[in-house]
Design a protein around this motif. Structure first.
Motif, mmCIF file in Angstrom:
data_model
loop_
_atom_site.group_PDB
_atom_site.id
_atom_site.type_symbol
_atom_site.label_atom_id
_atom_site.label_comp_id
_atom_site.label_asym_id
_atom_site.label_seq_id
_atom_site.Cartn_x
_atom_site.Cartn_y
_atom_site.Cartn_z
ATOM 1 N N PHE A 57 36.864 35.559 -54.976
ATOM 2 C CA PHE A 57 36.834 34.146 -54.600
ATOM 3 C C PHE A 57 37.270 33.943 -53.150
ATOM 4 C CE2 PHE A 57 36.997 33.803 -59.269
ATOM 5 C CZ PHE A 57 35.868 33.022 -59.446
ATOM 6 N N PHE A 58 38.085 34.860 -52.617
ATOM 7 C CA PHE A 58 38.415 34.781 -51.192
ATOM 8 C C PHE A 58 37.171 35.004 -50.351
ATOM 9 C CE2 PHE A 58 39.459 37.113 -47.283
ATOM 10 C CZ PHE A 58 40.183 36.127 -46.619
ATOM 11 N N LEU A 59 36.374 36.033 -50.691
ATOM 12 C CA LEU A 59 35.146 36.274 -49.931
ATOM 13 C C LEU A 59 34.141 35.152 -50.137
ATOM 14 C CD1 LEU A 59 34.411 38.626 -48.048
ATOM 15 C CD2 LEU A 59 36.424 39.053 -49.445
ATOM 16 N N PHE A 60 34.158 34.531 -51.303
ATOM 17 C CA PHE A 60 33.325 33.340 -51.525
ATOM 18 C C PHE A 60 33.760 32.222 -50.576
ATOM 19 C CE2 PHE A 60 33.057 29.274 -53.973
ATOM 20 C CZ PHE A 60 31.685 29.093 -53.868
ATOM 21 N N LEU A 61 35.073 32.049 -50.397
ATOM 22 C CA LEU A 61 35.576 31.038 -49.462
ATOM 23 C C LEU A 61 35.192 31.375 -48.027
ATOM 24 C CD1 LEU A 61 39.166 30.447 -50.924
ATOM 25 C CD2 LEU A 61 37.243 28.853 -50.984
ATOM 26 N N VAL A 62 35.226 32.659 -47.670
ATOM 27 C CA VAL A 62 34.794 33.070 -46.330
ATOM 28 C C VAL A 62 33.333 32.689 -46.109
ATOM 29 C CG1 VAL A 62 34.369 35.059 -44.832
ATOM 30 C CG2 VAL A 62 36.472 34.948 -46.170
ATOM 31 N N GLY A 63 32.494 32.946 -47.121
ATOM 32 C CA GLY A 63 31.087 32.557 -47.020
ATOM 33 C C GLY A 63 30.903 31.055 -46.921
ATOM 34 N N LEU A 64 31.752 30.286 -47.633
ATOM 35 C CA LEU A 64 31.678 28.828 -47.554
ATOM 36 C C LEU A 64 31.966 28.325 -46.142
ATOM 37 C CD1 LEU A 64 33.460 27.486 -50.785
ATOM 38 C CD2 LEU A 64 31.058 27.245 -50.174
ATOM 39 N N GLU A 65 32.862 29.014 -45.436
ATOM 40 C CA GLU A 65 33.233 28.574 -44.088
ATOM 41 C C GLU A 65 32.241 29.029 -43.032
ATOM 42 O OE1 GLU A 65 37.176 30.014 -43.560
ATOM 43 O OE2 GLU A 65 38.085 28.507 -44.852
ATOM 44 N N LEU A 66 31.342 29.940 -43.392
ATOM 45 C CA LEU A 66 30.338 30.422 -42.444
ATOM 46 C C LEU A 66 29.106 29.523 -42.470
ATOM 47 C CD1 LEU A 66 30.192 34.308 -42.805
ATOM 48 C CD2 LEU A 66 30.581 33.042 -40.718
ATOM 49 N N ASP A 67 28.815 28.893 -41.357
ATOM 50 C CA ASP A 67 27.606 28.069 -41.250
ATOM 51 C C ASP A 67 26.630 28.794 -40.326
ATOM 52 O OD1 ASP A 67 25.679 26.170 -41.168
ATOM 53 O OD2 ASP A 67 26.948 24.536 -40.452
ATOM 54 N N ILE A 68 25.610 29.419 -40.927
ATOM 55 C CA ILE A 68 24.668 30.216 -40.150
ATOM 56 C C ILE A 68 23.942 29.369 -39.106
ATOM 57 C CG2 ILE A 68 22.660 31.739 -40.284
ATOM 58 C CD1 ILE A 68 25.156 32.901 -41.533
ATOM 59 N N ARG A 69 23.774 28.062 -39.397
ATOM 60 C CA ARG A 69 23.043 27.189 -38.456
ATOM 61 C C ARG A 69 23.791 27.015 -37.146
ATOM 62 N NH1 ARG A 69 22.460 22.045 -42.137
ATOM 63 N NH2 ARG A 69 24.677 22.557 -42.223
ATOM 64 N N SER A 70 25.123 27.236 -37.158
ATOM 65 C CA SER A 70 25.894 27.094 -35.920
ATOM 66 C C SER A 70 25.481 28.123 -34.881
ATOM 67 C CB SER A 70 27.389 27.220 -36.216
ATOM 68 O OG SER A 70 27.684 28.515 -36.710
ATOM 69 N N ILE A 71 24.921 29.247 -35.354
ATOM 70 C CA ILE A 71 24.466 30.284 -34.421
ATOM 71 C C ILE A 71 23.320 29.750 -33.569
ATOM 72 C CG2 ILE A 71 23.469 32.600 -34.273
ATOM 73 C CD1 ILE A 71 24.818 33.147 -37.013
ATOM 74 N N ARG A 72 22.424 28.952 -34.172
ATOM 75 C CA ARG A 72 21.290 28.402 -33.416
ATOM 76 C C ARG A 72 21.757 27.450 -32.329
ATOM 77 N NH1 ARG A 72 18.035 26.510 -38.836
ATOM 78 N NH2 ARG A 72 17.943 28.558 -39.861
ATOM 79 N N ARG A 73 22.839 26.710 -32.613
ATOM 80 C CA ARG A 73 23.298 25.709 -31.648
ATOM 81 C C ARG A 73 23.878 26.337 -30.392
ATOM 82 N NH1 ARG A 73 24.734 22.855 -36.560
ATOM 83 N NH2 ARG A 73 26.849 23.707 -36.553
ATOM 84 N N THR A 74 24.432 27.542 -30.504
ATOM 85 C CA THR A 74 25.002 28.194 -29.326
ATOM 86 C C THR A 74 24.051 29.200 -28.701
ATOM 87 O OG1 THR A 74 26.090 29.719 -30.846
ATOM 88 C CG2 THR A 74 27.399 27.896 -30.011
ATOM 89 N N GLY A 75 22.896 29.411 -29.334
ATOM 90 C CA GLY A 75 21.823 30.187 -28.725
ATOM 91 C C GLY A 75 22.111 31.663 -28.569
ATOM 92 N N THR A 76 21.429 32.247 -27.554
ATOM 93 C CA THR A 76 21.491 33.695 -27.350
ATOM 94 C C THR A 76 22.863 34.155 -26.884
ATOM 95 O OG1 THR A 76 20.660 33.377 -25.094
ATOM 96 C CG2 THR A 76 19.039 33.834 -26.815
ATOM 97 N N LYS A 77 23.644 33.243 -26.303
ATOM 98 C CA LYS A 77 24.962 33.641 -25.808
ATOM 99 C C LYS A 77 25.825 34.199 -26.934
ATOM 100 C CE LYS A 77 26.929 30.992 -22.746
ATOM 101 N NZ LYS A 77 27.691 29.888 -22.082
ATOM 102 N N SER A 78 25.855 33.499 -28.056
ATOM 103 C CA SER A 78 26.664 33.961 -29.187
ATOM 104 C C SER A 78 26.133 35.278 -29.746
ATOM 105 C CB SER A 78 26.674 32.905 -30.298
ATOM 106 O OG SER A 78 27.307 31.735 -29.866
ATOM 107 N N LEU A 79 24.803 35.397 -29.823
ATOM 108 C CA LEU A 79 24.213 36.633 -30.348
ATOM 109 C C LEU A 79 24.552 37.820 -29.456
ATOM 110 C CD1 LEU A 79 20.689 35.346 -31.445
ATOM 111 C CD2 LEU A 79 22.540 36.088 -32.939
#
Length: 413
Positions: free
Chosen positions: A107-129
């Motif tokens: 359930f801890f790893l489930f909570l980690v997944g809940l806090e991860l928003d994959i769409r946030s990667i698109r907002r910061t673009g190639t810099k984050s990648l």
């Protein structure tokens, strides 16, 4: 043949019964699983909370107190007393303790997944990648180099490929949940540095868990490469099934939980059951139960109150009771006294130096050279991406359980 079987059966310790009839029936409650587990939970929570209170003036997070508490309860300190160890943490009770701790980890790893928003990667673009790539590649390569040194000294006989990947993953991973809490406490979540760090850490986490799945597939007891291939293919199949079957179900429950209205209890029950079911599937495949829980957490829609309610329902129980148990369980397997002599201390310094150097320098280099980030912000990104936490201990423990590493567990802990 029958005599040999009966001798082996007689040599095995009797399984612990769940509950006792009480001291008045001349039974010791500590000889039974449930009262002993209750005592272990109370002792671990009280001990780690006391340490957290003592470390509060030093502004150390509670996770530090829990790590130190787990080590102190083990053979490194209090566990040196055979009487204490065999009374409170007898070997026959460790299966129950590890099982409860690992349910909390799911359930801890489930909570980690809940806090991860994959769409946030698109907002910061190639810099984050790019920053995430640098924060993974250099430490991973340094981890590979370190693995050759360790295999030639203290980890002779470890399986080559799994050991190499486990070392690379443990040195290259960024503790996303710890980083999120640090940025929130410092009020940096809404700044450019905070957004880039969070997005890069999200990419780092996803890649690290993919590499971990690869390492676990390679570390199976069957050495046939075909078995590892089947494990990986089944893992990919599970992810595809989750995206096209589990995700629509989660989205349906999220749509039926509008903001301002209480989330139905049945939806929470279904989601938590999906976490357990997915964990069972990935464990059956041969990856790890934690991977299934993490995937379900990622797939929960983040643009509704649903994930917030789930976090509110289970976070206190998981963080307050189950995670300290995991640290205690890890501490009982860790003996700091084994780090003795110039060679062991030199290898310890090597592991720490390569882990920190790769993360900080790799992140700073890419930030400065390719994106012209000011030196101060690039340095801040480097140190933030070097955040370590529970996930690294999980990776090392999995490697130890899979016989991919031996004394490295103690060194890296």
């Amino acid at each position: 043949m029958a005599t040999n079987t009966s001798n082996v059966t007689a040599a095995l310790p009797k399984p612990m019964k769940a509950t006792s009839n009480g001291a008045f029936q001349h039974e010791n409650p500590l000889d039974y699983a449930l009262p002993l587990l209750i005592l272990q939970i109370c002792l671990v929570v009280a001990f780690t909370r006391t340490l957290a209170f003592l470390l509060k003036p030093l502004r150390q997070p509670r996770v530090i107190a829990e790590i130190i508490g787990g080590i102190l309860l083990g053979p490194s300190a209090l566990g040196r007393s055979e009487r204490f160890l065999h009374t409170v943490f007898p070997p026959k009770s460790m299966t129950v303790l590890d099982t409860v701790a690992n349910i909390g980890l799911l359930f801890f790893l489930f909570l980690v997944g809940l806090e991860l928003d994959i769409r946030s990667i698109r907002r910061t673009g190639t810099k984050s990648l790019a920053i995430a790539g640098a924060g993974i590649t250099l430490p991973f390569l340094l981890g590979i180099g370190t693995s050759f040194v360790l295999r030639s000294t203290i980890s002779k006989g470890s399986a080559h490929a799994p050991f190499l990947v486990f070392m690379g993953v443990s040195l290259s991973i960024t503790a996303f949940p710890v980083l999120a809490r640090i940025l929130a406490e410092l009020k940096l979540l809404t700044t450019d540095v905070g957004r880039i760090a969070m997005s890069a850490a999200a990419v780092n986490d996803v890649v690290a868990w993919i590499l971990l799945a690869l390492a676990i597939a390679l570390s199976g007891s069957n050495t046939s490469p075909l078995i590892s291939l089947w494990v990986l293919l089944c893992g990919v199949g599970f992810v595809v099934f989750s995206v096209y079957v589990i995700r629509p179900l989660l989205e349906l429950m999220a749509r039926r939980s509008p903001d301002g209205e209480p989330v139905k209890e049945i939806y929470i029950c279904i989601t938590l059951s999906l976490v357990l079911a997915s964990s069972f599937v990935t464990d059956s495949i041969g990856i790890h139960a934690l991977f299934g829980a993490f995937v379900v957490g990622i797939l929960v829609p983040k643009d509704s109150p649903f994930p917030g309610v789930l976090i509110e329902k289970i976070e206190d129980l998981v963080a307050g009771l189950f995670l300290p148990l995991y640290f205690a369980s890890s501490g009982l397997k860790t003996n700091v006294a084994t780090i003795s002599g110039a060679q062991s201390w030199g290898l310890l310094v090597l592991v720490i130096a390569t882990a920190c150097f790769g993360k900080i320098i790799g992140t700073m280099f890419v930030s400065r050279m390719f994106f012209k980030v000011p030196f101060r912000e690039a340095a801040a990104l480097g140190f933030l991406m070097n955040t370590k936490g529970l996930v690294e201990l999980i990776v090392l423990n999995i490697g130890k359980d899979r016989k991919a590493s031996t004394r490295v567990h103690c060194l890296a802990s």
